[in-house]
Design an enzyme around this catalytic site. Structure first.
Site, mmCIF file in Angstrom:
data_model
loop_
_atom_site.group_PDB
_atom_site.id
_atom_site.type_symbol
_atom_site.label_atom_id
_atom_site.label_comp_id
_atom_site.label_asym_id
_atom_site.label_seq_id
_atom_site.Cartn_x
_atom_site.Cartn_y
_atom_site.Cartn_z
ATOM 1 N N ASP A 90 -6.949 1.496 8.427
ATOM 2 C CA ASP A 90 -5.604 1.966 8.086
ATOM 3 C C ASP A 90 -5.396 3.400 8.552
ATOM 4 O OD1 ASP A 90 -3.065 2.298 7.069
ATOM 5 O OD2 ASP A 90 -3.730 2.617 5.008
ATOM 6 N N GLU A 129 0.828 -1.202 0.000
ATOM 7 C CA GLU A 129 0.000 0.000 0.000
ATOM 8 C C GLU A 129 0.864 1.254 0.000
ATOM 9 O OE1 GLU A 129 -1.993 3.408 2.095
ATOM 10 O OE2 GLU A 129 -0.247 2.235 2.710
ATOM 11 N N GLU A 130 1.975 1.204 0.737
ATOM 12 C CA GLU A 130 2.758 2.410 0.987
ATOM 13 C C GLU A 130 3.318 3.057 -0.278
ATOM 14 O OE1 GLU A 130 2.560 3.885 3.586
ATOM 15 O OE2 GLU A 130 2.458 2.563 5.317
#
Length: 479
Positions: free
Chosen positions: A359, A331-332
């Site tokens: 998140d 995701e980052e």
């Protein structure tokens, strides 16, 4: 009196016509389901599984930079935990992305004074030449100011954007402003011929702990070294620049992209009692930046949603739909796991009746928003009422995409339920070496589990859908 067949047929047609005139059926949630939700709410507030999972992932695996050795270790850990907890189905789906590595980093002011800086490379940053890079700083107040500058004013220099320090807010509203500078600034500076790019960290703290995060270079633009300064170091740089003298920095960043890597989304599912293939989607992202141990971003999110699904599985009767927990990959560096899931499941997105991802840390959930079809608003009202005793308010006018990775799934047509956490403290530690287990408090973590268990269960038990369908929701959808 028994009706003759022609009259029976007439009444059937009349009933069908009346139902058509009344419009689509509303999605509903029964009182019986609400009673089960009360049980889940009480159990969630005593839950220890989320803490156990967060502690174990951050202790035995630690930082989980996408593509690193710990990436594979985390995936193996996640599969093993899903199986040990009795999830009915466990599988992986491949996700491919560029592999960015960080080896070392340092920086210093070299003129008009000499002072070491606390900084960190941004994801996708290029390396400096061997021996480092020294150049004069050219400061800008904003991306717009950089855009307007002539290339000659930038060429060969280090661009610095002194974006304002974030304020600590419940809704983290300032993050979007700073992350825009971080994600777009280096590419714009590179197009103008800059040697490197630095910015004030996107964080609300006052510590010498710089915040990393991803940056993106436009197609055809060669990456340049890009780094974030800790807030006190950015303050120092601002003061020196304010004296009107030229300021030069030395940067030494050993990092960069090394080909492609194939990781995976790890998926665990708790079956529903009806085998129609429908499910409620939840989860968090398994990767983290490498500076800390990824406790609040996002080990806690994985733990919260896994623990909530486990509580639902322990009810005397399963909900009608499955609960699917996804530990998303990378995701980052650009929502790669969420985008891969959305593309893979695009044609069958109607089966993902609604989704909610965790998140934003481990502090209390304070608000619910949703994007659903109008006929499902009554069901969302009932979910909101069940969450109110947990301190969750409901903003019916605001949309909900489901969360970071689920924004990509929402974009192809999944209804979204967003459970907003208090981010007053989150951006002190986000993307820093301070993202460690001591930032997770047990009571707020339990409240998160209770909220997710109630919301996921009621959505899975609802009679009727929430509007998921290919292309169902535009970005501007407010219902």
């Amino acid at each position: 009196m028994r009706l003759a067949p022609p009259f029976a047929g007439l009444f059937t047609l009349l009933a069908a016509a009346a139902a058509f005139a009344a419009g689509p059926a509303a999605t509903t949630i029964s009182d019986r389901a609400l009673a089960s939700a009360e049980t889940l709410r009480a159990q969630g507030l005593k839950d220890d599984l989320a803490w156990s999972l967060t502690e174990d992932l951050t202790t035995t695996v630690g930082p989980r930079l996408a593509g690193s050795d710990n990436d594979l270790k985390a995936r193996e850990w996640m599969e093993a935990r899903f199986r040990a907890l009795g999830f009915d189905r466990v599988w992986t789906e491949p996700v491919t992305y560029p592999k960015w590595v960080r080896r070392s980093e340092s920086g210093a002011i070299v003129a008009p004074v000499r002072q070491t800086l606390a900084l960190t490379a941004l994801g996708n940053s290029a390396a400096t030449p061997k021996g480092g890079l020294t150049a004069e700083i050219v400061p800008f107040a904003s991306l717009d100011a950089l855009q307007a500058a002539p290339d000659a004013a930038v060429r060969g220099k280090i661009v610095y954007i002194a974006n304002p320090r974030m304020a600590a807010r419940v809704d983290g509203v300032d993050y979007g402003k700073g992350s825009r500078v971080r994600s777009r600034g280096p590419s714009l500076a590179a197009q103008k011929g800059a040697a490197a790019f630095v910015l004030r960290s996107v964080g609300s703290d006052h510590n010498r702990t710089p915040h990393t995060g991803v940056t993106s270079f436009a197609e055809g633009v060669a990456p340049i070294p890009a780094a974030a300064l800790s807030n006190p170091d950015a303050d120092l740089l601002d003061r020196l620049l304010g004296r009107g003298q030229p300021v030069s920095l030395r940067l030494a960043l050993d990092c960069g992209i090394e080909g492609e890597y194939t990781g995976a989304n790890v998926i665990g599912e708790i079956s529903g009692r009806d085998d129609g293939g429908e499910y409620v989607l939840t989860g968090g992202h398994l990767d983290s930046w490498d500076l800390g141990t990824g406790a609040i971003d996002d080990a806690s999110g994985i733990a919260i949603t896994t623990a909530a699904a486990k509580l639902i599985a322990q009810l005397p009767q399963r909900p009608r739909r499955a609960i699917r927990v996804v530990a998303f990959a990378n995701e980052e560096a650009g929502l790669f796991g969420g985008k891969a899931y959305a593309e893979r499941h695009r044609a069958e997105i109607a089966k993902a009746v609604i989704g909610a991802e965790s998140d934003a840390g481990a502090d209390r959930i304070v608000k619910l928003t949703a994007t659903v079809k109008p006929e499902a608003r009554g069901a969302i009202d009932r979910i909101a009422a069940a969450l109110a005793p947990l301190g969750v308010t409901y903003d019916a006018a605001a949309p909900g995409s489901g969360g970071s990775d689920l924004s990509a799934v929402h974009a192809v047509g999944m209804a979204g339920l967003s459970l907003h956490q208090d981010t007053s403290r989150y951006f002190e530690w986000h993307h820093t070496a301070n993202d460690t287990l001591d930032k997770v408090d047990l009571d707020p973590l339990r409240q998160n589990v209770a909220v997710y268990a109630v919301a996921l269960y009621l959505a899975a038990e609802a009679d009727g859908d929430f509007g998921s369908a290919p292309g169902a929701f535009s970005k501007d959808e407010k219902n």
